[in-house]
Write a protein that holds these residues in place. Structure first.
Motif, short mmCIF file in Angstrom:
data_model
loop_
_atom_site.label_atom_id
_atom_site.label_comp_id
_atom_site.label_asym_id
_atom_site.label_seq_id
_atom_site.Cartn_x
_atom_site.Cartn_y
_atom_site.Cartn_z
N ILE A 221 -33.70 48.65 1.87
CA ILE A 221 -33.31 48.85 3.67
C ILE A 221 -31.93 48.37 4.01
CG2 ILE A 221 -34.42 48.07 5.61
CD1 ILE A 221 -36.72 49.87 4.45
N TYR A 222 -31.95 46.96 3.12
CA TYR A 222 -30.70 46.27 3.91
C TYR A 222 -29.65 46.74 3.34
CZ TYR A 222 -28.32 42.07 4.13
OH TYR A 222 -27.19 41.01 5.03
N GLY A 223 -28.86 47.46 2.14
CA GLY A 223 -28.41 47.47 0.94
C GLY A 223 -28.06 48.83 1.59
N PHE A 224 -29.41 50.43 1.88
CA PHE A 224 -28.73 51.54 2.70
C PHE A 224 -29.23 51.80 3.05
CE2 PHE A 224 -28.40 50.56 -2.74
CZ PHE A 224 -27.18 51.09 -3.00
N PRO A 225 -29.20 51.59 4.58
CA PRO A 225 -29.53 51.99 6.29
C PRO A 225 -29.72 53.02 5.84
CG PRO A 225 -27.65 50.09 6.35
CD PRO A 225 -28.05 50.49 4.62
N ARG A 226 -30.72 53.90 6.44
CA ARG A 226 -30.00 55.60 5.93
C ARG A 226 -29.56 55.60 7.66
NH1 ARG A 226 -35.15 58.24 5.31
NH2 ARG A 226 -35.67 56.33 3.45
N THR A 227 -30.31 54.70 8.96
CA THR A 227 -29.70 55.01 10.58
C THR A 227 -29.09 54.12 10.84
OG1 THR A 227 -31.14 54.53 11.84
CG2 THR A 227 -31.77 56.79 11.04
N ALA A 228 -28.06 54.87 11.89
CA ALA A 228 -27.09 53.42 12.01
C ALA A 228 -27.97 51.95 13.19
CB ALA A 228 -26.25 53.50 13.62
N PHE A 229 -29.21 52.44 13.47
CA PHE A 229 -30.20 51.69 13.99
C PHE A 229 -30.87 50.01 13.45
CE2 PHE A 229 -34.47 50.17 14.95
CZ PHE A 229 -34.42 49.31 15.89
N VAL A 230 -30.97 51.00 11.99
CA VAL A 230 -31.51 50.38 10.89
C VAL A 230 -30.51 49.01 10.47
CG1 VAL A 230 -32.57 50.29 8.51
CG2 VAL A 230 -33.08 52.00 10.06
N ALA A 231 -29.60 50.15 10.56
CA ALA A 231 -28.53 48.66 9.72
C ALA A 231 -28.08 48.05 10.88
CB ALA A 231 -26.97 49.62 9.70
N ASP A 232 -28.03 47.85 11.67
CA ASP A 232 -27.69 46.99 12.84
C ASP A 232 -28.69 45.91 13.32
OD1 ASP A 232 -26.29 45.80 14.16
OD2 ASP A 232 -26.79 46.93 16.55
N PHE A 233 -30.30 46.99 12.99
CA PHE A 233 -31.50 45.69 13.02
C PHE A 233 -31.85 45.08 11.93
CE2 PHE A 233 -36.14 45.05 13.35
CZ PHE A 233 -35.86 44.54 14.85
N ILE A 234 -31.35 44.83 10.75
CA ILE A 234 -31.51 44.64 9.86
C ILE A 234 -30.36 43.39 9.60
CG2 ILE A 234 -32.41 44.39 7.07
CD1 ILE A 234 -34.70 45.63 8.15
N GLY A 235 -30.10 42.73 10.25
CA GLY A 235 -29.29 41.36 9.60
C GLY A 235 -27.92 41.90 10.49
N HIS A 236 -27.04 41.34 10.50
CA HIS A 236 -26.01 41.83 12.02
C HIS A 236 -25.05 43.20 10.42
CE1 HIS A 236 -25.71 40.04 15.11
NE2 HIS A 236 -26.51 38.89 14.36
N CYS A 237 -24.59 44.05 11.10
CA CYS A 237 -23.75 45.27 10.79
C CYS A 237 -23.12 44.97 11.81
CB CYS A 237 -24.56 46.03 9.96
SG CYS A 237 -24.16 47.05 8.88
N ASN A 238 -21.52 45.51 10.81
CA ASN A 238 -20.73 46.40 11.30
C ASN A 238 -20.50 47.50 11.44
OD1 ASN A 238 -18.23 43.50 12.28
ND2 ASN A 238 -18.28 43.88 9.98
N LEU A 239 -20.76 48.41 12.44
CA LEU A 239 -20.58 49.77 12.35
C LEU A 239 -18.86 50.31 13.65
CD1 LEU A 239 -24.06 50.31 14.02
CD2 LEU A 239 -23.77 50.37 11.08
N PHE A 240 -18.62 51.29 12.11
CA PHE A 240 -17.67 51.78 12.46
C PHE A 240 -17.61 53.58 12.45
CE2 PHE A 240 -16.04 48.43 10.05
CZ PHE A 240 -15.59 47.66 11.40
N GLY A 241 -17.94 53.96 14.17
CA GLY A 241 -18.34 55.87 13.90
C GLY A 241 -17.20 56.40 13.77
N GLY A 242 -16.85 58.13 13.31
CA GLY A 242 -16.26 58.48 13.77
C GLY A 242 -15.75 59.95 13.33
N PRO A 243 -15.16 60.56 13.19
CA PRO A 243 -15.08 62.22 12.82
C PRO A 243 -14.69 61.78 11.33
CG PRO A 243 -13.80 62.13 14.03
CD PRO A 243 -13.92 61.08 14.00
#
Ligand SMILES: Nc1ncnc2c1ncn2[C@@H]1O[C@H](COP(=O)(O)OP(=O)(O)OP(=O)(O)O)[C@@H](O)[C@H]1O
Ligand SMILES: [Mg+2]
Lengths: 361, 260
Positions: A221-243
């Motif tokens: 869950i921590y290392g390989f979040p499957r969705t952006a929500f999980v990544a962000d909810f479990i500890g802080h996470c920088n999310l960079f989206g794009g094509p």
């Protein structure tokens, strides 16, 4: 066969869908956690397992038997309520004895069972006290003893530590892990505290808006979040989206509008995606006056905009010329050191392709 | 500020005096060694002796006690159930139906009950009075019980079910003990209301049946003898005692129920 099988359960309140087509299976002896933000439906799901509420659709099976027609008192599951719900007119002993009396355990056997349960939660000698004569932590223990005393197949714990202070919470967490190991009963644990979930659980179901977003072991869950929500909810996470601009071997390049091309490693089997998000934890980002020679795959210049001193670490918020905000974290290993950089300093951030995690859309 | 509170104090004093001075005079003259409630002659317990030798009075007191006990017991059971139902089912009409008799003028209740009993050919007497008292006491008990339930943590009932109790076991072992102060307070309240009631009793008692308030009324029609003072004093004492006990058991009582 799983101990508890939740099959496509849905629960609506009016127009609002509190639980939306949830399926999950909980094994005997497992420490299973339902994790999610407030209002995502954790309590609703727990109440349906306990029998206080019924699904509008779907089935809940215990040991393969549908529970739809079984009232709460006949389900071999016990709840530890967030408010403890100890009977205020009964002593500790009276509270723990109550489920035994209801189960018609002979009086001769009760005494030993009560002592055993109180011993499990390390509360011997408190038999004659009333709930109002106990501290929050002690009440919590009585609630757990009362739930354990009849040896149920499963314990449901709804944010049992939420009302306690940080230190006690940590102590009780460790006790809970040990207790669960000792009694071997499956625990279904509800919390919105991600660190508690990561520390306690064998498996975690991350919930969002009535759905399960990911069900995995804590490290996954921590290392390989499957969705952006999980990544962000479990500890802080920088999310960079794009094509996705380019895919070569196991490296994907994502074109991030306000940052630039970000390169990230992907597992071999992942299908080609046209769009996606790169998730990268603040502690994986290296921050220095300038990036070291010749190394990293990603580097971006920026200016320190904010910093947050947290004792052991300092979190830097860096803004890039394109307008992206990136969080990076540095450990203050040297004692007395509060920060490496000041607000307004020009810095360079860098990280290797392996530090990020690609979430295809 | 100071001035204002002094005014307030004086006004309150007057109001209390208006309420309690007549009562104090009644009590005082029950010990007066004279047939007239006019001037103080000397201390005596003679009127209490007369009182306890008065057969009519004793019969009336016995009737009042009997009706009070029966009416408070039955109305407590029914009122508790009504309170639980009001709490559990949250229907809008139920509270109105149960509480309305409290607000309806007693004289209307009395007259309508009389008509009702006559229509049914029900013999007027102790039975009809008891039924009438039960009817108007239920609402008071229900209100007190519901107030108590509203203050109770709902999860306790769920916890009881979770521990293996059937709904009725959960009620007996957890809900009932927790609302017991409300139930007892309601019962005392009902008893006081029943003992004191005049208007409804007057209409439903029929010819031969006499309760304490009716007896006092028929005596003062002739003249107010100190015997009436004595019995009033005792009645006051009993009522006061019950109210104090009820308030001790359920501090919210005096805030949730109308004064009798
Ligand atoms: N009886 C109900 N009637 C209407 N809506 C309800 C009811 N119970 C829950 N809900 C709604 O369902 C949603 C999920 O509620 P639930 O209590 O399961 O959340 P939760 O995940 O336990 O949140 P928290 O962490 O705050 O306890 C909420 O939006 C809530 O308002
Ligand atoms: Mg909840």
């Amino acid at each position: 066969m799983a101990l508890l099988d939740i099959q496509r359960v849905t629960r609506r309140f009016g127009d609002f869908t509190a639980i939306d087509d949830v399926s999950l299976a909980i094994e005997a002896g497992e420490f299973f956690t339902l994790l999610g933000p407030s209002g995502c439906g954790k309590t609703t799901l727990l109440r349906m397992i306990a029998g206080f509420d019924l699904p509008d659709a779907g089935r809940i099976l215990l040991n393969g038997k549908d529970l739809a027609d079984t009232p709460p008192e006949r389900r071999p599951v016990r709840t530890v309520f967030q408010s403890y719900a100890l009977f205020p007119h009964m002593t500790v002993e009276g509270n723990v004895a109550f489920p035994l009396e209801m189960a018609r355990v002979p009086a001769s056997e009760r005494k030993a069972r009560i002592e055993g349960a109180l011993e499990d939660v390390r509360l011997q000698g408190f038999n004659k006290r009333y709930p109002h004569e106990l501290s929050g932590g002690q009440r919590q223990r009585v609630a757990i003893a009362r739930a354990l005393v009849t040896h149920p197949a499963m314990l449901l714990l709804d944010e049992p530590l939420a009302a306690l202070d940080a230190k006690l919470r940590e102590d009780l967490s460790i006790e809970l892990i040990n207790l669960q190991k000792e009694v071997g009963i499956a625990f279904v644990y509800v919390t919105h505290d991600q660190s508690e979930a990561l520390a306690l659980s064998h498996r975690i179901a991350v919930m969002n808006r009535g759905r399960v977003e990911q069900l995995d072991e804590p490290s996954k869950i921590y290392g390989f979040p499957r969705t952006a929500f999980v990544a962000d909810f479990i500890g802080h996470c920088n999310l960079f989206g794009g094509p996705v601009a380019n895919r070569a071997n196991d490296v994907v390049t994502v074109d991030v509008a306000d940052l630039g091309p970000v390169r990230v490693g992907v597992a071999a089997g992942i299908a080609n995606a046209a769009k996606g998000t790169v998730a990268i934890r603040p502690e994986k980002i290296r921050i220095a006056a300038s990036a070291p020679e010749g190394t990293p795959d990603n580097h971006f210049r920026g200016t320190v905009e904010d910093l947050l001193y947290m004792g052991d670490v300092t979190v830097y918020r860096v803004s890039t010329p394109g307008g992206a905000k990136v969080e990076a974290l540095l450990a203050n290993s040297q004692s007395g050191r509060a920060k490496f950089f000041e607000v307004g300093d020009a810095v360079e951030m860098s990280w290797p392709v392996g530090a990020g995690h690609f979430i295809p859309e | 500020m100071r001035r204002r509170s002094a005014w307030l104090y004086a006004a309150a004093l007057c109001a209390y005096a208006f309420l309690y001075v007549p009562l104090a005079i009644v009590v005082l003259y029950s010990f007066n060694d004279s047939r007239l409630n006019a001037e103080w002659v000397g201390f005596t317990l003679a009127w209490y002796k007369t009182l306890f030798a008065d057969d009519q009075m004793i019969t009336a007191a016995g009737n009042s006690l009997l009706i009070g006990i029966v009416a408070s017991f039955v109305s407590t059971v029914l009122g508790t159930l009504a309170g639980v139902a009001m709490h559990r089912y949250r229907l809008r009409v139920l509270p109105i139906l149960i509480v309305a008799p409290i607000a309806i003028p007693e004289i209307l209740t009395g007259v309508s009950l009389l008509i009702f009993f006559v229509m049914l050919n029900f013999t007027l007497g102790l039975g009809s009075v008891a039924l009438a008292h039960i009817a108007f006491c239920i609402g008071f008990v229900a209100i007190v019980v519901r107030a108590r339930l509203a203050g109770m943590d709902e999860t306790l009932t769920e916890a009881a079910r979770d521990c293996g109790a059937t709904p009725s076991q959960a009620f007996r072992r957890v809900t009932l003990p927790l609302i017991m102060p409300g139930v007892v307070a309601g019962a005392l309240m009902a008893f006081t209301l029943s003992i004191d009631d005049f208007v409804i009793t007057f209409f439903t008692a029929g010819a031969g049946t006499v309760t304490l308030p009716l007896q006092i009324y028929s005596m003062i029609k002739i003249s107010v003898t100190p015997e009436v003072n004595a019995v009033s004093t005792l009645l006051m004492l009993l009522t006061l005692l019950l109210i104090v006990v009820a308030a001790k058991i359920s501090p919210t009582l005096l805030r949730t129920a109308r004064e009798p």
